[in-house]
Design an enzyme around this catalytic site. Structure first.
Site, PDB file in Angstrom:
ATOM      1  N   LYS A  34      34.914 -21.737 -35.414  1.00  0.00           N
ATOM      2  CA  LYS A  34      34.189 -22.226 -36.693  1.00  0.00           C
ATOM      3  C   LYS A  34      34.974 -22.084 -37.726  1.00  0.00           C
ATOM      4  O   LYS A  34      34.703 -22.784 -38.961  1.00  0.00           O
ATOM      5  CB  LYS A  34      32.999 -21.236 -36.672  1.00  0.00           C
TER       6      LYS A  34
ATOM      7  N   GLU B 203      24.311 -30.870 -28.243  1.00  0.00           N
ATOM      8  CA  GLU B 203      22.948 -31.325 -28.207  1.00  0.00           C
ATOM      9  C   GLU B 203      23.003 -32.856 -27.580  1.00  0.00           C
ATOM     10  O   GLU B 203      22.374 -32.999 -26.573  1.00  0.00           O
ATOM     11  CB  GLU B 203      22.032 -31.067 -29.070  1.00  0.00           C
TER      12      GLU B 203
ATOM     13  N   ASP C 218      29.579 -27.976 -40.398  1.00  0.00           N
ATOM     14  CA  ASP C 218      30.163 -26.836 -39.992  1.00  0.00           C
ATOM     15  C   ASP C 218      30.854 -27.354 -38.703  1.00  0.00           C
ATOM     16  O   ASP C 218      30.652 -27.201 -37.302  1.00  0.00           O
ATOM     17  CB  ASP C 218      29.016 -25.771 -39.404  1.00  0.00           C
TER      18      ASP C 218
ATOM     19  N   GLU D  31      28.367 -30.195 -36.980  1.00  0.00           N
ATOM     20  CA  GLU D  31      27.046 -29.678 -37.102  1.00  0.00           C
ATOM     21  C   GLU D  31      26.664 -30.034 -38.506  1.00  0.00           C
ATOM     22  O   GLU D  31      27.094 -29.866 -39.276  1.00  0.00           O
ATOM     23  CB  GLU D  31      27.010 -28.275 -36.952  1.00  0.00           C
TER      24      GLU D  31
ATOM     25  N   HIS E 149      17.395 -26.508 -31.854  1.00  0.00           N
ATOM     26  CA  HIS E 149      18.789 -26.443 -31.848  1.00  0.00           C
ATOM     27  C   HIS E 149      18.861 -25.210 -30.901  1.00  0.00           C
ATOM     28  O   HIS E 149      19.702 -25.264 -29.736  1.00  0.00           O
ATOM     29  CB  HIS E 149      19.763 -26.204 -33.049  1.00  0.00           C
TER      30      HIS E 149
ATOM     31  N   GLU F 274      24.286 -29.740 -41.347  1.00  0.00           N
ATOM     32  CA  GLU F 274      23.576 -28.462 -42.048  1.00  0.00           C
ATOM     33  C   GLU F 274      23.252 -28.784 -43.513  1.00  0.00           C
ATOM     34  O   GLU F 274      24.257 -29.811 -44.122  1.00  0.00           O
ATOM     35  CB  GLU F 274      24.677 -27.335 -41.802  1.00  0.00           C
TER      36      GLU F 274
ATOM     37  N   GLN G 172      34.756 -21.889 -28.753  1.00  0.00           N
ATOM     38  CA  GLN G 172      33.706 -21.382 -29.118  1.00  0.00           C
ATOM     39  C   GLN G 172      33.101 -20.850 -27.975  1.00  0.00           C
ATOM     40  O   GLN G 172      32.616 -19.408 -27.995  1.00  0.00           O
ATOM     41  CB  GLN G 172      32.703 -22.192 -29.988  1.00  0.00           C
TER      42      GLN G 172
ATOM     43  N   ARG H 172      34.095 -26.378 -29.722  1.00  0.00           N
ATOM     44  CA  ARG H 172      33.127 -25.936 -28.748  1.00  0.00           C
ATOM     45  C   ARG H 172      33.990 -25.469 -27.464  1.00  0.00           C
ATOM     46  O   ARG H 172      33.340 -24.307 -26.959  1.00  0.00           O
ATOM     47  CB  ARG H 172      32.365 -27.242 -28.049  1.00  0.00           C
TER      48      ARG H 172
ATOM     49  N   ASP I 267      26.972 -18.255 -42.465  1.00  0.00           N
ATOM     50  CA  ASP I 267      26.041 -19.526 -41.900  1.00  0.00           C
ATOM     51  C   ASP I 267      25.000 -18.996 -40.792  1.00  0.00           C
ATOM     52  O   ASP I 267      25.075 -17.942 -40.040  1.00  0.00           O
ATOM     53  CB  ASP I 267      27.191 -20.289 -40.638  1.00  0.00           C
TER      54      ASP I 267
ATOM     55  N   THR J 119      35.076 -26.150 -42.867  1.00  0.00           N
ATOM     56  CA  THR J 119      33.855 -26.453 -43.250  1.00  0.00           C
ATOM     57  C   THR J 119      33.925 -27.577 -44.437  1.00  0.00           C
ATOM     58  O   THR J 119      34.516 -27.247 -45.251  1.00  0.00           O
ATOM     59  CB  THR J 119      33.107 -25.269 -43.590  1.00  0.00           C
TER      60      THR J 119
END
Length: 425
Positions: free
Chosen positions: A252, A370, A232, A198, A134, A200, A239, A236, A127, A256
């Site tokens: 993570k 974000e 993904d 996320e 970002h 992606e 992480q 948080r 990844d 996925t």
């Protein structure tokens, strides 16, 4: 490197009526590949066309598709054969499904009746983190003066993630347990309180290179089999606690999600656009004239949420993110070239994640981490969200659009978050 050919013809129509409907994701100019099954039968390869699936195993059995790899139970054999094989298959399928060819409805399966599977066994999953916006937004919290990772402008930063937990769109995600430090300094273990998405792009690899053999930029585009959507899922709180100094791990690896259909690199040729300017210029091993002129893709990507209350009220998913893949600082070709620059043997069926596809606009924040920098999201029905709650479903969509080309879509990548399981006694 893909080029426009007759399969991209604006005037081309299909004898499959739904493929000619304005706004369809799957016109005859697209022809994405996937793996499906019906009524308990073994999985087999197929092509999306309108609201139907062309059964490639049946088409091969009827002598209408020549490559035996099309009759396999996954796209792995076709990926192993590489881009020449996928381009040849595309040409045959385009001729078979185009208006004027005999209607072979016996080879079609309604998409609504098809159960989708992973396109292939994921060999490895890496990844990347290739969005300037970002990195800059979230990096300010770490170091306002130096928000970007030190190497960001020099190379596409990445980490190795978990291949075994990649799941196809539609499979549910279970809220994970984890360890983190709370704001008051106390340690906690339990179900995450900060589940995130996320948005992606998935990049699927074609062909192999021997271990020790780099992949130069001149051949990197030909190692890209195709593209899909990738969520993904990110834990948080876990992480943030675990990342220093080795990077993401349990934050993570829980799951996925990838879209079921792979839009081939050949189909995306009309949507190639110049890569964003880089400062300082990339080192020669990550630079090519083709990449500068054609390395990016004009694909609009969205992420939406559907809460249990919205679902009960019959409401449509609410769009949280609306962004453009073309703005990524590093292109897919540079990701391939850098990944193999040390002689790493990329294998057919390997999966690369582009990293969060965030743009400079407020609406282009491609994850809740974000979006939440300016507060919780208020949904149209009055609900608020800071993080994903149990029962919430996240839905990704994307559409490639360019002047002089028929727009094509990627289908959906969706997943609902189920509650955490009870911790074993």
């Amino acid at each position: 490197m893909a080029q426009r050919d007759a399969t991209h013809d604006l005037a081309r129509k299909s004898w499959v009526a739904s493929a000619n409907t304005p706004g369809t994701d799957f016109p005859v100019q697209n022809l994405p590949l996937g793996v499906f099954s019906t009524d308990g039968a073994a999985p087999r390869c197929g092509v999306a066309i309108g609201d139907q699936v062309l059964d490639l195993k049946a088409a091969h059995g009827a002598g209408l598709v020549s490559n035996p790899a099309a009759a396999a139970n996954s796209l792995g054999p076709l990926m192993t054969e590489g881009r020449r094989a996928s381009a040849a298959l595309r040409a045959e399928v385009s001729a078979l499904l185009s208006e004027g060819a005999p209607s072979r409805t016996d080879l079609l399966v309604p998409m609504a009746a098809a159960r989708m599977h992973l396109p292939t066994t994921v060999r490895n999953f890496s990844d990347f983190m290739a969005s300037y916006d970002h990195c800059a937004r979230l990096g300010v919290r770490r170091d306002p003066k130096n928000p970007l990772p030190q190497a960001f402008r020099q190379l596409p930063v990445a980490y190795h993630s978990r291949a075994s937990s990649v799941r196809v769109s539609g499979e549910a995600i279970t809220r994970p347990h984890g360890q983190w430090q709370r704001q008051d300094g106390t340690m906690h273990f339990g179900p995450t309180e900060a589940m995130d998405y996320e948005l992606e792009m998935a990049v699927w690899i074609a062909g192999d290179n021997a271990i020790g053999e780099p992949v130069p930029m001149s051949s990197a585009p030909d190692r890209i089999f195709g593209y899909g959507l990738l969520n993904d899922w990110s834990v948080r709180d876990v992480q943030r606690w675990e990342m220093p100094p080795l990077g993401p791990f349990l934050g993570k690896s829980v799951s996925t999600s990838v879209s079921a259909w792979i839009v081939t690199a050949e189909a995306l040729a009309p949507f190639e656009v110049p890569a964003p300017a880089q400062e300082p210029p990339a080192l020669p091993y990550l630079d090519s004239a083709w990449n500068r002129s054609n390395g990016a893709l004009a694909v609009r990507m969205t992420a939406a949420i559907l809460t249990p209350r919205m679902r009960s009220e019959g409401a449509a998913p609410f769009v949280l993110t609306d962004t453009q893949f073309a703005g990524m600082y590093w292109t897919a070709a540079t990701m391939v070239a850098h990944h193999a620059s040390n002689g790493c043997n990329l294998l057919a069926g390997d999966l690369l994640g582009s990293g969060t596809v965030s743009g400079p606009e407020e609406t282009a924040r491609a994850c809740l981490a974000e979006i939440g920098l300016t507060g919780a999201v208020t949904l149209p029905n009055g609900e608020t969200r800071r993080w994903i709650q149990d029962g919430d479903e996240i839905v990704f969509r994307a559409r490639a659009e360019a002047p002089g080309a028929v727009p094509i879509g990627f289908g959906e990548c969706r997943g609902v978050l189920n509650p955490a399981i009870a911790w074993p006694a």
